[in-house]
Design a protein around this motif. Structure first.
Motif, PDB file in Angstrom:
ATOM      1  N   UNK A   1       0.735  -1.111  -0.044  1.00  0.00           N
ATOM      2  CA  UNK A   1      -0.028  -0.137   0.052  1.00  0.00           C
ATOM      3  C   UNK A   1       0.830   1.070  -0.052  1.00  0.00           C
ATOM      4  N   UNK A   2       1.021   1.988  -1.016  1.00  0.00           N
ATOM      5  CA  UNK A   2       1.806   3.086  -1.312  1.00  0.00           C
ATOM      6  C   UNK A   2       1.171   4.458  -1.518  1.00  0.00           C
ATOM      7  N   UNK A   3       1.506   5.464  -0.664  1.00  0.00           N
ATOM      8  CA  UNK A   3       0.846   6.687  -0.941  1.00  0.00           C
ATOM      9  C   UNK A   3       1.963   7.755  -0.652  1.00  0.00           C
ATOM     10  N   UNK A   4       1.639   8.710  -1.544  1.00  0.00           N
ATOM     11  CA  UNK A   4       2.360   9.974  -1.549  1.00  0.00           C
ATOM     12  C   UNK A   4       1.457  11.103  -1.201  1.00  0.00           C
ATOM     13  N   UNK A   5       2.004  11.996  -0.338  1.00  0.00           N
ATOM     14  CA  UNK A   5       1.372  13.196   0.324  1.00  0.00           C
ATOM     15  C   UNK A   5       2.173  14.309   0.410  1.00  0.00           C
ATOM     16  N   UNK A   6       1.592  15.547  -0.170  1.00  0.00           N
ATOM     17  CA  UNK A   6       2.313  16.918  -0.151  1.00  0.00           C
ATOM     18  C   UNK A   6       1.068  17.627   0.698  1.00  0.00           C
ATOM     19  N   UNK A   7       1.770  18.383   1.670  1.00  0.00           N
ATOM     20  CA  UNK A   7       1.029  19.189   2.503  1.00  0.00           C
ATOM     21  C   UNK A   7       1.514  20.581   2.993  1.00  0.00           C
ATOM     22  N   UNK A   8       1.232  21.663   2.030  1.00  0.00           N
ATOM     23  CA  UNK A   8       1.594  23.126   2.328  1.00  0.00           C
ATOM     24  C   UNK A   8       0.634  23.792   3.239  1.00  0.00           C
ATOM     25  N   UNK A   9       1.169  24.284   4.595  1.00  0.00           N
ATOM     26  CA  UNK A   9       0.222  25.101   5.456  1.00  0.00           C
ATOM     27  C   UNK A   9       1.087  26.150   5.711  1.00  0.00           C
ATOM     28  N   UNK A  10      -0.017  27.170   6.059  1.00  0.00           N
ATOM     29  CA  UNK A  10       0.598  28.439   6.686  1.00  0.00           C
ATOM     30  C   UNK A  10       0.096  28.215   8.188  1.00  0.00           C
ATOM     31  N   UNK A  11       1.159  28.705   9.089  1.00  0.00           N
ATOM     32  CA  UNK A  11       0.964  28.323  10.567  1.00  0.00           C
ATOM     33  C   UNK A  11       1.096  29.704  11.291  1.00  0.00           C
ATOM     34  N   UNK A  12       0.253  30.196  12.343  1.00  0.00           N
ATOM     35  CA  UNK A  12       0.390  30.764  13.179  1.00  0.00           C
ATOM     36  C   UNK A  12       0.780  30.447  14.597  1.00  0.00           C
ATOM     37  N   UNK A  13       1.827  30.994  15.327  1.00  0.00           N
ATOM     38  CA  UNK A  13       2.424  30.378  16.499  1.00  0.00           C
ATOM     39  C   UNK A  13       2.140  31.518  17.597  1.00  0.00           C
ATOM     40  N   UNK A  14       1.261  31.285  18.423  1.00  0.00           N
ATOM     41  CA  UNK A  14       1.074  32.254  19.655  1.00  0.00           C
ATOM     42  C   UNK A  14       1.866  31.822  20.881  1.00  0.00           C
ATOM     43  N   UNK A  15       2.715  32.543  21.279  1.00  0.00           N
ATOM     44  CA  UNK A  15       3.667  32.410  22.156  1.00  0.00           C
ATOM     45  C   UNK A  15       3.210  32.776  23.600  1.00  0.00           C
ATOM     46  N   UNK A  16       3.791  31.986  24.731  1.00  0.00           N
ATOM     47  CA  UNK A  16       3.726  32.421  26.009  1.00  0.00           C
ATOM     48  C   UNK A  16       4.696  33.410  26.312  1.00  0.00           C
ATOM     49  N   UNK A  17       4.108  34.549  27.127  1.00  0.00           N
ATOM     50  CA  UNK A  17       5.144  35.657  27.080  1.00  0.00           C
ATOM     51  C   UNK A  17       6.067  35.314  28.108  1.00  0.00           C
ATOM     52  N   UNK A  18       5.691  34.426  29.417  1.00  0.00           N
ATOM     53  CA  UNK A  18       6.528  34.015  30.220  1.00  0.00           C
ATOM     54  C   UNK A  18       8.030  33.450  29.972  1.00  0.00           C
ATOM     55  N   UNK A  19       7.812  32.566  28.855  1.00  0.00           N
ATOM     56  CA  UNK A  19       9.137  31.697  28.501  1.00  0.00           C
ATOM     57  C   UNK A  19       9.176  31.415  26.938  1.00  0.00           C
ATOM     58  N   UNK A  20       8.593  32.464  26.263  1.00  0.00           N
ATOM     59  CA  UNK A  20       8.604  32.364  24.851  1.00  0.00           C
ATOM     60  C   UNK A  20       8.519  31.069  24.098  1.00  0.00           C
ATOM     61  N   UNK A  21       7.903  30.230  24.883  1.00  0.00           N
ATOM     62  CA  UNK A  21       7.425  28.899  23.929  1.00  0.00           C
ATOM     63  C   UNK A  21       6.059  29.049  23.376  1.00  0.00           C
ATOM     64  N   UNK A  22       5.853  28.209  22.495  1.00  0.00           N
ATOM     65  CA  UNK A  22       4.646  28.429  21.653  1.00  0.00           C
ATOM     66  C   UNK A  22       3.604  27.745  22.578  1.00  0.00           C
TER      67      UNK A  22
END
Length: 159
Positions: free
Chosen positions: A68-89
């Motif tokens: 069973x063979x599959x090819x997948x291509x997935x372009x995405x635009x991503x918004x990352x909201x960060x925690x102000x305390x530690x700069x982690x998303x």
């Protein structure tokens, strides 16, 4: 999290059957990520382009195989909201599309090619625990698919 930089990842993953003597799936994948916005204290935009070739066991046959063979291509635009305390998303929201091409073993009701509109929301519960919700829409057939899962990075928990 990427800011105005690029990241290119290439990898291989595999899964063994329960008896661990033969592969049940193999995936070759690549991911390109590019930051689109300047560093911000509240959030950033980036673009992700994912590509994968997957081979897995054909569940319609009684024997073990990777037919069973599959090819997948997935372009995405991503918004990352960060925690102000530690700069982690703390929250990521991605919108995009995916194209799926079935190489072999097309099941009844499937087509060789498929396009989907995708939306993914990921919430960070702890440092290495994410709760992603993924929604796919098939515009050709008017079907909506959803997947809620949990992802944990066990390697960083052990360190």
């Amino acid at each position: 999290m990427i800011t105005k930089n690029s990241l290119w990842v290439v990898g291989i993953s595999d899964t063994l059957h329960k008896d661990r003597f033969q592969l049940s799936s193999v995936s070759f994948f690549t991911q390109y990520t590019k930051g689109l916005s300047k560093h911000s204290t509240i959030g950033n935009w980036d673009i992700n382009i994912l590509g994968a070739v997957n081979y897995s066991s054909d569940s319609t046959s009684g024997n073990r195989n990777l037919k069973r063979g599959l090819i997948e291509v997935k372009p995405l635009i991503n918004y990352v909201m960060k925690n102000r305390d530690n700069d982690y998303s703390c929250l990521e929201i991605a919108l995009g599309a995916s194209y799926l091409y079935r190489l072999a073993r097309i099941y009844p009701g499937e087509e060789k090619n498929a396009f989907y509109a995708n939306a993914v929301a990921r919430i960070r519960l702890k440092d290495d625990i994410w709760l992603p919700l993924e929604v796919k829409y098939d515009p050709k057939n008017g079907k909506l698919f959803g997947l809620l899962s949990a992802r944990i990075n066990f390697n960083s928990i052990l360190n």
